[in-house]
Structure formats: C-alpha cells, structure tokens
Design a protein around this motif. Structure first.
Motif, PDB file in Angstrom:
ATOM      1  N   ILE A   1     -22.087  16.970  -0.212  1.00  0.00           N
ATOM      2  CA  ILE A   1     -22.320  17.973  -1.265  1.00  0.00           C
ATOM      3  C   ILE A   1     -21.250  17.886  -2.340  1.00  0.00           C
ATOM      4  O   ILE A   1     -21.543  17.836  -3.540  1.00  0.00           O
ATOM      5  CB  ILE A   1     -22.370  19.386  -0.659  1.00  0.00           C
ATOM      6  N   PHE A   2     -19.982  17.842  -1.914  1.00  0.00           N
ATOM      7  CA  PHE A   2     -18.890  17.833  -2.892  1.00  0.00           C
ATOM      8  C   PHE A   2     -18.797  16.490  -3.633  1.00  0.00           C
ATOM      9  O   PHE A   2     -18.488  16.458  -4.827  1.00  0.00           O
ATOM     10  CB  PHE A   2     -17.561  18.156  -2.202  1.00  0.00           C
ATOM     11  N   LEU A   3     -19.130  15.387  -2.933  1.00  0.00           N
ATOM     12  CA  LEU A   3     -19.129  14.099  -3.621  1.00  0.00           C
ATOM     13  C   LEU A   3     -20.233  14.033  -4.677  1.00  0.00           C
ATOM     14  O   LEU A   3     -20.030  13.525  -5.789  1.00  0.00           O
ATOM     15  CB  LEU A   3     -19.298  12.958  -2.611  1.00  0.00           C
ATOM     16  N   PHE A   4     -21.396  14.560  -4.302  1.00  0.00           N
ATOM     17  CA  PHE A   4     -22.517  14.571  -5.251  1.00  0.00           C
ATOM     18  C   PHE A   4     -22.178  15.447  -6.467  1.00  0.00           C
ATOM     19  O   PHE A   4     -22.463  15.090  -7.614  1.00  0.00           O
ATOM     20  CB  PHE A   4     -23.787  15.079  -4.567  1.00  0.00           C
ATOM     21  N   THR A   5     -21.543  16.590  -6.225  1.00  0.00           N
ATOM     22  CA  THR A   5     -21.148  17.478  -7.326  1.00  0.00           C
ATOM     23  C   THR A   5     -20.140  16.793  -8.235  1.00  0.00           C
ATOM     24  O   THR A   5     -20.230  16.871  -9.467  1.00  0.00           O
ATOM     25  CB  THR A   5     -20.547  18.780  -6.770  1.00  0.00           C
TER      26      THR A   5
ATOM     27  N   VAL B   1     -20.583  15.968 -12.201  1.00  0.00           N
ATOM     28  CA  VAL B   1     -19.631  16.441 -13.211  1.00  0.00           C
ATOM     29  C   VAL B   1     -19.108  15.267 -14.044  1.00  0.00           C
ATOM     30  O   VAL B   1     -19.062  15.319 -15.284  1.00  0.00           O
ATOM     31  CB  VAL B   1     -18.460  17.196 -12.552  1.00  0.00           C
ATOM     32  N   LEU B   2     -18.706  14.187 -13.378  1.00  0.00           N
ATOM     33  CA  LEU B   2     -18.171  13.035 -14.094  1.00  0.00           C
ATOM     34  C   LEU B   2     -19.227  12.360 -14.971  1.00  0.00           C
ATOM     35  O   LEU B   2     -18.953  11.949 -16.095  1.00  0.00           O
ATOM     36  CB  LEU B   2     -17.592  12.026 -13.106  1.00  0.00           C
ATOM     37  N   ALA B   3     -20.443  12.262 -14.436  1.00  0.00           N
ATOM     38  CA  ALA B   3     -21.518  11.663 -15.226  1.00  0.00           C
ATOM     39  C   ALA B   3     -21.835  12.510 -16.449  1.00  0.00           C
ATOM     40  O   ALA B   3     -22.013  11.998 -17.567  1.00  0.00           O
ATOM     41  CB  ALA B   3     -22.762  11.483 -14.359  1.00  0.00           C
TER      42      ALA B   3
ATOM     43  N   ASP C   1     -21.535  13.422 -22.215  1.00  0.00           N
ATOM     44  CA  ASP C   1     -21.178  14.340 -23.300  1.00  0.00           C
ATOM     45  C   ASP C   1     -20.142  13.714 -24.229  1.00  0.00           C
ATOM     46  O   ASP C   1     -20.182  13.908 -25.443  1.00  0.00           O
ATOM     47  CB  ASP C   1     -20.643  15.645 -22.722  1.00  0.00           C
ATOM     48  N   ARG C   2     -19.197  12.934 -23.668  1.00  0.00           N
ATOM     49  CA  ARG C   2     -18.202  12.266 -24.497  1.00  0.00           C
ATOM     50  C   ARG C   2     -18.856  11.245 -25.419  1.00  0.00           C
ATOM     51  O   ARG C   2     -18.500  11.117 -26.591  1.00  0.00           O
ATOM     52  CB  ARG C   2     -17.172  11.556 -23.604  1.00  0.00           C
TER      53      ARG C   2
END
Length: 336
Positions: A39-43, A47-49, A54-55
């Motif tokens: 769960i936390f790895l997927f989150t 977030v990074l993607a 967005d950048r």
C-alpha cells in the motif's frame, strides 16, 4: 507543483493508506505486513509519478508563458491557453489584450520620439547655415561697426550657436548609438579655441580671463569635449561677478591620483547655495539662486552625461572663500 503546496493531498493519501491498513488488520490476514508495504509503496509511486507529470506540465507552461511574453500575439496566446486549465482562460485573454494594446502604444511613442529626434537634428543642421552666414558677415564688416555693436552682435551669435549646440547634443544623447571619434590632442589648444567664442562677451562685460594652462596631451573626442567646455565657459561668464569679473582656467597633473590631468573652470561670482550642490547635474535643475531664474538646467546635465561617455570625471570644485565663486573640475585619465 511542490510537495509543500500539495500538502493537503498528501495528508489525504496518508489517511487513506492508514484506513486501508486498518481494514487489512481487521481481516486478520497472514499477509498483513506485506499488504501494508505494498500500500505504502504504491502510494509513494503515485505521488512521485504525479509530481513528475506536474513538473513537466509546469515546465511546458513556463515555456509557453515566456514565448507569449516575448511576442504576445494570438498564436502565442493560443499555445499558452492549451497548457493551462480552463479557469485561467478568461484572465489570460484579458491580460493578452492589455499587453498588446500597451505594446502598440509603446511602439507608437517610440516612432514619435524617433521622428522628433530626426526633426531636431535636421533643424539644428539647417539653422547652422544662417549662423555661419552671420559669422561671415560679422567678420567681413567688423570695421563698419562700432566695437560696442560688434561685441553685442557677436555675443548674440555666440549665444544662439551655444543654444543650438545644446539642443543637438541633447538629441544625440537620446539616440541608441552615438559615434565618438577619439584622437590625441593638446588640452591647452582645445581650451583656447573654445574661449575664442567668448571673447566678445568677455570684452563687453570687461571680464578678466586668466589662463594657467600646461601643455598636456589627452585622448578624447574633440567636438564633444569642445561642447562640454563651452557649457562650462558659458556658465562661468554668465555668473561671474558683475564688477571686476574674473574667469580662471587652470590645468595641472596630480601624481598622487594616478597622474590624472585636471582642468578647472572657475569664476568669482556669488557661487551656489550649499543646498543646491547635490542637484547641479540633474536634468532641468535650476536651483534657488535669483541669477538662475532664466536658466534651463541642461548645460551641466549634458556635461555630466557626455563626460561619462568619454571616461572623464566631473567634480564641483570647493572654493576657499566662503560663499564666493564657483568652480567645476574635469579629470582626464592619464594615457600612456
């Protein structure tokens, strides 16, 4: 987008992860630990993607914005609109219309200024023809005039010529490029040539012109330097004492100041009030002195501006006698 700016979304994602972790714990699954990690790895991946996407979007927006600011035409506007949300469209269209209107206004003003400068330069060159004719007539018919009439006429001619030169050099100062012709010259010779134009007024006002000049060689633009000296001489002859007036021109070399060559133009007039000293070289400044009520405030301003172009320093020279006299000093660099 920065992580700090999107803090609320990160908090919501974290709460969501905690909620699903709580549900996994309730199920009592043996793989609870693995599920939490997934769960936390997927989150973190989401977030990074999202941050990366967005950048890239922001970079594209900044590129389109820069293109639009460089050339705010309709094509650049449409490219910028394609990279932003619909909520920004009305604001961008309104700003675009205002920028284009202001750009057109600036172009019109620049064209008007250019036409004005060209007219002034053409006028100053045309007016030199009758001035040259007046000079020739005065020279050829001097014997037919009384000394008083000749001096008055020569003074008027010199004053008009000085005013015309001031207009011409002010117009040139506004040009985007000014050509200078640097040459080696004798400073003393240049000073004495310029003083010839003020012989009539010195004779009429009975001004004692005192010269203490050494034969220094300098490198400068002769015409521009002659104009600068004429402005200094004009002020000195105008504001010297009405009785027993004295204009003093002195040159010397200062070995303690990198061998700079100094040229001072002094008069024994009433001087300049201390409160006016910091503003003497400001454009249009005439000061509070009653004798300067008809001054234009342009002579010393032009001297300062052209001195900067010729790498010449201009200083107000302190006078030893309190409130008596005034002097301006030019400092020329020592050229080997």
């Amino acid at each position: 987008m920065s992580l700090k700016a999107e803090k609320q979304w990160l908090v919501l994602l974290l709460l969501t992860d905690l909620f699903f972790a709580f549900l996994a714990w309730l199920t009592g699954a043996d793989s609870f630990g693995s599920i939490i990690v997934i769960i936390f790895l997927f989150t973190a991946f989401i977030v990074l993607a999202g941050y990366r996407i967005d950048r890239m979007k922001q970079k594209k927006q900044m590129e389109m914005l820069q293109l639009f600011l460089n050339s705010p035409d309709e094509e650049a506007e449409q490219r910028l609109l394609a990279t932003v949300d619909d909520s920004w469209h009305s604001i961008i269209r309104m700003a675009s219309a205002q920028i284009r209107e202001q750009s057109q206004t600036i172009k019109d003003k620049q064209l008007e200024l250019q036409n004005y400068q060209e007219f002034i330069e053409a006028w100053t060159h045309e007016i030199k023809t009758p001035l040259s004719l007046a000079t020739l007539i005065l020279a050829n018919h001097r014997e037919e005039m009384s000394p008083y009439v000749y001096n008055r006429m020569e003074h008027v001619r010199s004053t008009i010529n000085n005013d015309v030169e001031r207009i011409l050099y002010y117009a040139r100062l506004q040009s985007s490029h000014v050509d200078y012709k640097f040459m080696k010259m004798n400073l003393s010779d240049c000073v004495q040539e310029c003083l010839e134009d003020f012989r009539a007024i010195s004779d009429e006002k009975k001004i004692d012109v005192q010269l203490n000049l050494s034969s220094f060689q300098i490198i400068s633009d002769k015409k521009v330097l002659a104009f600068m000296l004429s402005q200094l001489f004009s002020n000195a002859f105008k504001y010297t004492a009405s009785d027993n007036g004295v204009v003093c021109v002195v040159s010397w070399s200062d070995t303690q100041d990198d061998g700079k060559i100094h040229l001072a133009v002094r008069d024994n007039g009433k001087g300049v009030p201390p409160e006016d000293m910091p503003f003497l070289f400001d454009k249009g400044f005439t000061g509070s002195h009653p004798d300067r009520k008809n001054a234009t405030g342009m002579g010393l301003y032009l001297v300062k501006k052209y001195a900067e172009a010729l790498s010449v320093e201009v200083n107000i020279e302190p006078i030893s006698t309190s409130d008596k006299g005034f002097g301006i000093e030019l400092l020329f660099p020592h050229v080997i």
